[in-house]
Design an enzyme around this catalytic site. Structure first.
Site, short mmCIF file in Angstrom:
data_model
loop_
_atom_site.label_atom_id
_atom_site.label_comp_id
_atom_site.label_asym_id
_atom_site.label_seq_id
_atom_site.Cartn_x
_atom_site.Cartn_y
_atom_site.Cartn_z
N HIS A 37 -8.31 -6.60 0.88
CA HIS A 37 -7.74 -5.69 1.88
C HIS A 37 -8.64 -5.61 3.12
CE1 HIS A 37 -5.27 -2.56 3.46
NE2 HIS A 37 -5.96 -1.53 3.04
N ASP A 68 -6.02 -1.07 -4.03
CA ASP A 68 -6.57 -1.91 -2.96
C ASP A 68 -7.51 -2.93 -3.60
OD1 ASP A 68 -5.36 -0.29 -1.09
OD2 ASP A 68 -7.25 0.44 -0.20
N HIS A 71 0.82 -1.22 0.00
CA HIS A 71 0.00 0.00 0.00
C HIS A 71 0.86 1.28 0.00
CE1 HIS A 71 -3.71 -2.29 0.52
NE2 HIS A 71 -2.95 -3.11 1.20
N GLU A 107 -5.19 4.32 -4.96
CA GLU A 107 -4.79 5.34 -3.99
C GLU A 107 -3.37 5.81 -4.30
OE1 GLU A 107 -7.38 3.80 -0.16
OE2 GLU A 107 -5.46 2.84 -0.53
N HIS A 161 -1.00 2.80 -5.60
CA HIS A 161 -1.29 1.37 -5.45
C HIS A 161 -2.79 1.12 -5.56
CE1 HIS A 161 -2.10 2.86 -1.38
NE2 HIS A 161 -2.92 1.82 -1.26
ZN LIG Z 1 -4.35 0.81 0.14
#
Ligand SMILES: [Zn+2]
Length: 216
Positions: free
Chosen positions: A61, A57, A51, A180, A55
């Site tokens: 996660h 998710d 992360h 993100e 990256h």
């Molecule tokens: Zn993340």
């Protein structure tokens, strides 16, 4: 960074000293072979959270049985994307989203104050612009494919601190994949071609990715 074919790199550089979420280990890269010292090759090791930096998710996660990053459909990360500029300096709220006519299957990247404000600092910015739970529900109901944000989490710092990451859960349970750690500082709102491939980390909860936009 824009290259000759109008591709814009919206990923952040992975390098020693870079900002990471407070719960993550620091990014580390270390050369272990050196041509200048007589080795046949240069060769490096990296040690990082999946992360870190730009990256994706995966549902895994936040959900034990959720899809892992190797199961991401290519369709989620290759195709048209829309950059939406958010003016609210605190959070992404329904009021701004309602003006955007968001439709099913869209890939949406939110350009917030984070791009200018947070990435300029060497330390973590806890006051980043995040997606409220209500706005997350709105986006999940709209059945978008992917949401991107220009800092390290889609949810607020308070949510993460209380280990109640509702914004993540609302989106990931609806199979909205989360991108993100973007930097959209040099990017105008509008429509783009988009490519963002995570690496094929089997059964992982996320992966670093390279994200690029092309003007259409
Ligand atoms: Zn993340």
């Amino acid at each position: 960074m824009i290259n000759k074919n109008n591709w814009i790199d919206i990923s952040v550089p992975l390098q020693k000293g870079m900002v990471v979420s407070r719960s993550d280990i620091k990014f580390h890269i270390e050369r272990r072979c050196f041509i200048e010292k007589g080795d046949v090759t240069n060769n490096s090791n990296i040690h990082m959270s999946v992360h870190t930096g730009t990256h994706i998710d995966a549902p895994r996660h936040h959900f034990v049985d959720g899809k892992s990053i190797d199961q991401i459909p290519f369709d989620v990360v290759i195709g048209p994307a829309r950059v939406i500029e958010i003016h609210d300096e605190a959070a992404i709220k329904i009021e701004e989203l309602e003006q955007q006519s968001i439709t099913k299957g869209e890939r949406i990247l939110f350009k917030t104050k984070n791009s200018q404000r947070c990435w300029q600092k060497n330390t973590f910015s806890p006051d980043y612009v995040y997606i409220t739970q209500e706005a997350a529900r709105y986006l999940a109901d709209a059945e978008v494919k992917l949401i991107g944000i220009d800092y390290l989490s889609v949810g607020s710092r308070a949510e993460t601190a209380k280990t109640l990451p509702e914004t993540h859960k609302i989106l990931l349970s609806a199979e909205v994949w989360l991108l993100e750690g973007l930097n959209l500082a040099g990017v105008a709102p509008g429509n783009y071609n988009f490519i963002c491939l995570p690496i094929r980390l089997m059964q992982a909860d996320g992966s670093p990715a390279r994200a690029v936009l092309q003007l259409v």
